[in-house]
Design a protein around this motif. Structure first.
Motif, PDB file in Angstrom:
ATOM      1  N   GLU A   1       0.831  -1.204   0.000  1.00  0.00           N
ATOM      2  CA  GLU A   1       0.000   0.000   0.000  1.00  0.00           C
ATOM      3  C   GLU A   1       0.867   1.256   0.000  1.00  0.00           C
ATOM      4  O   GLU A   1       0.611   2.212  -0.732  1.00  0.00           O
ATOM      5  CB  GLU A   1      -0.836   0.000   1.286  1.00  0.00           C
ATOM      6  CG  GLU A   1      -2.317  -0.111   1.072  1.00  0.00           C
ATOM      7  CD  GLU A   1      -3.004  -0.200   2.415  1.00  0.00           C
ATOM      8  OE1 GLU A   1      -3.394   0.846   2.944  1.00  0.00           O
ATOM      9  OE2 GLU A   1      -3.118  -1.325   2.947  1.00  0.00           O
TER      10      GLU A   1
ATOM     11  N   GLU B   1       3.868   1.540  -1.060  1.00  0.00           N
ATOM     12  CA  GLU B   1       4.532   1.657  -2.354  1.00  0.00           C
ATOM     13  C   GLU B   1       3.600   2.325  -3.368  1.00  0.00           C
ATOM     14  O   GLU B   1       3.998   3.238  -4.094  1.00  0.00           O
ATOM     15  CB  GLU B   1       4.931   0.261  -2.840  1.00  0.00           C
ATOM     16  CG  GLU B   1       5.820   0.283  -4.057  1.00  0.00           C
ATOM     17  CD  GLU B   1       5.861  -1.062  -4.754  1.00  0.00           C
ATOM     18  OE1 GLU B   1       5.718  -2.099  -4.076  1.00  0.00           O
ATOM     19  OE2 GLU B   1       6.014  -1.062  -5.986  1.00  0.00           O
ATOM     20  N   VAL B   2       2.329   1.864  -3.384  1.00  0.00           N
ATOM     21  CA  VAL B   2       1.366   2.446  -4.325  1.00  0.00           C
ATOM     22  C   VAL B   2       1.187   3.935  -4.045  1.00  0.00           C
ATOM     23  O   VAL B   2       1.188   4.761  -4.964  1.00  0.00           O
ATOM     24  CB  VAL B   2       0.012   1.705  -4.230  1.00  0.00           C
ATOM     25  CG1 VAL B   2      -1.035   2.402  -5.091  1.00  0.00           C
ATOM     26  CG2 VAL B   2       0.176   0.261  -4.652  1.00  0.00           C
ATOM     27  N   MET B   3       1.057   4.275  -2.759  1.00  0.00           N
ATOM     28  CA  MET B   3       0.876   5.684  -2.406  1.00  0.00           C
ATOM     29  C   MET B   3       2.028   6.518  -2.941  1.00  0.00           C
ATOM     30  O   MET B   3       1.833   7.599  -3.503  1.00  0.00           O
ATOM     31  CB  MET B   3       0.787   5.843  -0.882  1.00  0.00           C
ATOM     32  CG  MET B   3      -0.468   5.234  -0.287  1.00  0.00           C
ATOM     33  SD  MET B   3      -0.360   5.191   1.507  1.00  0.00           S
ATOM     34  CE  MET B   3      -1.978   4.527   1.912  1.00  0.00           C
ATOM     35  N   LYS B   4       3.239   5.977  -2.766  1.00  0.00           N
ATOM     36  CA  LYS B   4       4.408   6.718  -3.233  1.00  0.00           C
ATOM     37  C   LYS B   4       4.392   6.852  -4.761  1.00  0.00           C
ATOM     38  O   LYS B   4       4.735   7.891  -5.304  1.00  0.00           O
ATOM     39  CB  LYS B   4       5.704   6.034  -2.787  1.00  0.00           C
ATOM     40  CG  LYS B   4       6.070   6.198  -1.336  1.00  0.00           C
ATOM     41  CD  LYS B   4       6.203   7.637  -0.869  1.00  0.00           C
ATOM     42  CE  LYS B   4       7.276   8.458  -1.555  1.00  0.00           C
ATOM     43  NZ  LYS B   4       8.616   8.214  -1.100  1.00  0.00           N
ATOM     44  N   LEU B   5       3.963   5.800  -5.469  1.00  0.00           N
ATOM     45  CA  LEU B   5       3.977   5.848  -6.929  1.00  0.00           C
ATOM     46  C   LEU B   5       2.928   6.812  -7.473  1.00  0.00           C
ATOM     47  O   LEU B   5       3.070   7.351  -8.559  1.00  0.00           O
ATOM     48  CB  LEU B   5       3.743   4.447  -7.506  1.00  0.00           C
ATOM     49  CG  LEU B   5       4.934   3.507  -7.377  1.00  0.00           C
ATOM     50  CD1 LEU B   5       4.596   2.135  -7.917  1.00  0.00           C
ATOM     51  CD2 LEU B   5       6.148   4.070  -8.098  1.00  0.00           C
ATOM     52  N   VAL B   6       1.858   7.028  -6.706  1.00  0.00           N
ATOM     53  CA  VAL B   6       0.825   7.960  -7.154  1.00  0.00           C
ATOM     54  C   VAL B   6       1.265   9.402  -6.890  1.00  0.00           C
ATOM     55  O   VAL B   6       0.619  10.351  -7.327  1.00  0.00           O
ATOM     56  CB  VAL B   6      -0.508   7.641  -6.453  1.00  0.00           C
ATOM     57  CG1 VAL B   6      -1.592   8.602  -6.857  1.00  0.00           C
ATOM     58  CG2 VAL B   6      -0.950   6.231  -6.800  1.00  0.00           C
ATOM     59  N   GLY B   7       2.382   9.559  -6.188  1.00  0.00           N
ATOM     60  CA  GLY B   7       2.913  10.909  -5.989  1.00  0.00           C
ATOM     61  C   GLY B   7       2.715  11.448  -4.589  1.00  0.00           C
ATOM     62  O   GLY B   7       2.814  12.652  -4.368  1.00  0.00           O
ATOM     63  N   ALA B   8       2.416  10.544  -3.614  1.00  0.00           N
ATOM     64  CA  ALA B   8       2.263  11.016  -2.242  1.00  0.00           C
ATOM     65  C   ALA B   8       3.634  11.309  -1.648  1.00  0.00           C
ATOM     66  O   ALA B   8       4.577  10.555  -1.876  1.00  0.00           O
ATOM     67  CB  ALA B   8       1.538   9.970  -1.407  1.00  0.00           C
ATOM     68  N   SER B   9       3.726  12.409  -0.896  1.00  0.00           N
ATOM     69  CA  SER B   9       4.999  12.711  -0.233  1.00  0.00           C
ATOM     70  C   SER B   9       5.139  11.802   0.988  1.00  0.00           C
ATOM     71  O   SER B   9       4.174  11.211   1.445  1.00  0.00           O
ATOM     72  CB  SER B   9       5.029  14.175   0.196  1.00  0.00           C
ATOM     73  OG  SER B   9       4.027  14.407   1.145  1.00  0.00           O
TER      74      SER B   9
ATOM     75  N   PHE C   1       2.879  12.649   3.776  1.00  0.00           N
ATOM     76  CA  PHE C   1       1.478  12.349   3.470  1.00  0.00           C
ATOM     77  C   PHE C   1       1.169  10.881   3.731  1.00  0.00           C
ATOM     78  O   PHE C   1       0.107  10.537   4.243  1.00  0.00           O
ATOM     79  CB  PHE C   1       1.189  12.688   2.004  1.00  0.00           C
ATOM     80  CG  PHE C   1      -0.279  12.722   1.669  1.00  0.00           C
ATOM     81  CD1 PHE C   1      -1.007  13.887   1.815  1.00  0.00           C
ATOM     82  CD2 PHE C   1      -0.921  11.589   1.215  1.00  0.00           C
ATOM     83  CE1 PHE C   1      -2.352  13.923   1.512  1.00  0.00           C
ATOM     84  CE2 PHE C   1      -2.274  11.620   0.908  1.00  0.00           C
ATOM     85  CZ  PHE C   1      -2.985  12.791   1.063  1.00  0.00           C
ATOM     86  N   VAL C   2       2.106  10.010   3.401  1.00  0.00           N
ATOM     87  CA  VAL C   2       1.920   8.579   3.656  1.00  0.00           C
ATOM     88  C   VAL C   2       2.035   8.299   5.146  1.00  0.00           C
ATOM     89  O   VAL C   2       1.285   7.519   5.716  1.00  0.00           O
ATOM     90  CB  VAL C   2       2.977   7.744   2.901  1.00  0.00           C
ATOM     91  CG1 VAL C   2       2.838   6.274   3.248  1.00  0.00           C
ATOM     92  CG2 VAL C   2       2.848   7.949   1.406  1.00  0.00           C
TER      93      VAL C   2
END
Lengths: 294, 228
Positions: free
Chosen positions: A201, A203-211, A214-215
């Protein structure tokens, strides 16, 4: 960029609900650790207050010569009361000494039948602030004119008591420190496990552009909530057990000076809850950090 | 828009994924990146997202050399690139609408504009009725459309799809490609890494073929195997 704090709280609470099993594990672990820790803190508080009250019972008896005048005895008493090591001084007159003696031997009056009421010397009963000072005070009393044979204090007992209480106090401190270290490791490990299960999860957040923050924020709030819940339950349990213990001790062990005021309830509550919250926040902060490098 | 300047990527000690690749994709272009498994397609995608660094050479996106972007600025870089993955990479704890909204939330957009935009984009990919379903309740094609909606909701200048049809049946694949074409028509640069032969032959777009880490072919209106 403006973030909505409500978003993070909502995310965190939703995560607690969705990962209920892991949340329960984290809360339970925190609960058990804080419980053990709280018990250790309370036990050492009770033991040290017990020890200090036992220490206060150590007294030096200084016997006046039979022919000492009342005036002389009063002046010695005043001078002893001013020693910095001395807690309190009680004057025991010949008459009082006789009464005490009679009381102690009331079952065989033939012991004192033939004696006059003034065969026992008058004395000072000196309570010390710290039994370690017994030797110093004794030497001072000698310089006041007391002969060594007229001073009675249980030097051996005092020495032994000092050594034993030092061991006990340090042992308790060591045990508390060990429990604290074990708790921190155990709780942060549990949190790490629950976050490891969700590393995809992250990893996905980071790939969508979350700082990173933010994660991280919902995870940290989640850790805070779990730590707080576990610690509050544990603190309430500890304080409840403590009040039961104090009540029981009053009835079953009346000669032991255990009191509810040995420990400040608010202090223990604050320490335990603060500790739980801190471990929760730190544990999740550090655990998430490992998975943010995407 | 995207430029590879003599890029080599070696994994571990001696696994060469890309070897001296030069590549330029212009603004508003639609390009296929084709090749067998292990030819280096995914590495190209990962390099563009700055998920990994090149061993030699440089990658530029929108004129910026990626190696000059510090770690804490990577999120901003990724927000310029919508990405669709073969395995969808949806957040399992969020509904279709929430997954799409998340991509807007990470950029700190206002809730009002998120609430306005998400239904529009779900309408565009044809998932309005399934907005409150969780990923596991959706079919592969539906999940992939959610993934496209998420990639596109912030209207990034670049959209990258890595094997978007890899887990889908042919019919679903066609409608998916039509969706990508529509997105390209409004000016988005689209790069699709795929080994879906029929798809590529159908579309007649630019084809860049990779073989064992080298570019072996680059045609403006190409086909998968270059047999036209």
């Amino acid at each position: 960029m403006k973030f909505n704090p409500r978003f993070f709280v909502r995310e965190a609470l939703k995560n607690v609900r969705l990962n209920l099993l892991m949340s329960i594990t984290a809360v339970t672990t925190t609960f058990i650790c804080i419980l053990v820790l709280g018990a250790a803190i309370l036990i050492s508080a009770h033991v040290s207050s017990l020890i200090s009250s036992v220490r206060q019972d150590v007294t030096i008896s200084a016997f006046f010569p039979q022919d000492a005048s009342q005036k002389k005895m009063d002046s010695v008493r005043n001078s002893v009361e001013n020693y910095p090591q001395v807690g309190s001084v009680k004057f025991v007159s010949k008459q009082q000494a006789y009464e005490n003696f009679k009381k102690r031997f009331k079952d065989n009056p033939q012991v004192y039948q033939d004696l006059g009421s003034d065969f026992l010397p008058a004395s000072l009963e000196i309570k010390l602030k710290n039994p370690k000072d017994a030797g110093v005070v004794a030497r001072k009393l000698e310089s006041e004119g007391f002969a060594p044979k007229d001073l009675s204090y249980p030097q051996q007992t005092i020495n032994r008591l000092n050594r034993v209480t030092d061991y006990i106090v340090w042992g308790l401190r060591g045990a508390t420190a060990l429990f604290l270290a074990a708790s921190v490791l155990l709780i942060s490990n549990t949190i790490r496990l629950s976050i490891f299960a969700r590393r995809k999860e992250i990893e996905v957040m980071k790939l969508v552009g979350a700082s990173d923050s933010f994660v991280r924020t919902p995870f940290v709030i989640e850790g805070l909530v779990q730590g707080l819940v576990g610690a509050v339950i544990a603190a309430i349990a500890v304080i409840w057990a403590n009040s039961l213990f104090v009540e029981w001790a009053h009835n079953a062990l009346p000669f032991f000076p255990i009191s509810g005021s040995d420990v400040s309830i608010l202090y223990v509550l604050a320490v335990l809850v603060g500790l739980g919250a801190m471990i929760g926040v730190l544990g999740s902060y550090l655990s998430v950090r490992r998975f943010l490098r995407v | 828009m995207i430029r590879f300047d003599n890029v080599t990527k070696v994994y571990g000690r001696d696994t060469v994924a890309l070897e001296r690749v030069n590549l330029e994709i212009g603004e508003g272009e639609f390009a296929f990146l084709v090749g067998a498994s292990g030819s280096g397609k995914s590495t190209v995608v990962r390099l563009i997202l700055k998920e990994t660094e090149p061993s030699a050479g440089a990658v530029y996106v929108g004129g910026t050399r990626l190696s000059s972007i510090p770690r804490r600025k990577i999120p901003q870089h990724r927000r310029n690139i919508g990405c669709v993955f073969q395995d969808f990479k949806l957040l399992p704890n969020k509904t279709a609408a929430e997954n799409v909204a998340y991509a807007m939330e990470v950029t700190g957009q206002r809730r009002r504009s998120i609430r306005a935009k998400v239904p529009q984009i779900l309408e565009l990919v044809g998932l309005s009725e399934k907005r409150d379903r969780y990923p596991e309740e959706l079919s592969g094609g539906e999940q992939q459309r959610v993934s496209i909606a998420r990639a596109f909701v912030s209207q990034p200048p670049i959209l990258i799809a890595d094997e978007p049809t890899g887990n889908l049946d042919p019919d679903t694949s066609v409608s998916l490609m039509q969706l990508l074409e529509r997105i390209n028509r409004i000016g988005t640069t689209v790069l699709v890494a795929t080994h879906d032969r029929d798809m590529v032959n159908e579309m007649r777009r630019r084809v860049i073929a990779l073989d064992r880490g080298r570019i072996v072919r680059d045609e403006v209106k190409g086909a998968y195997a270059g047999e036209v």
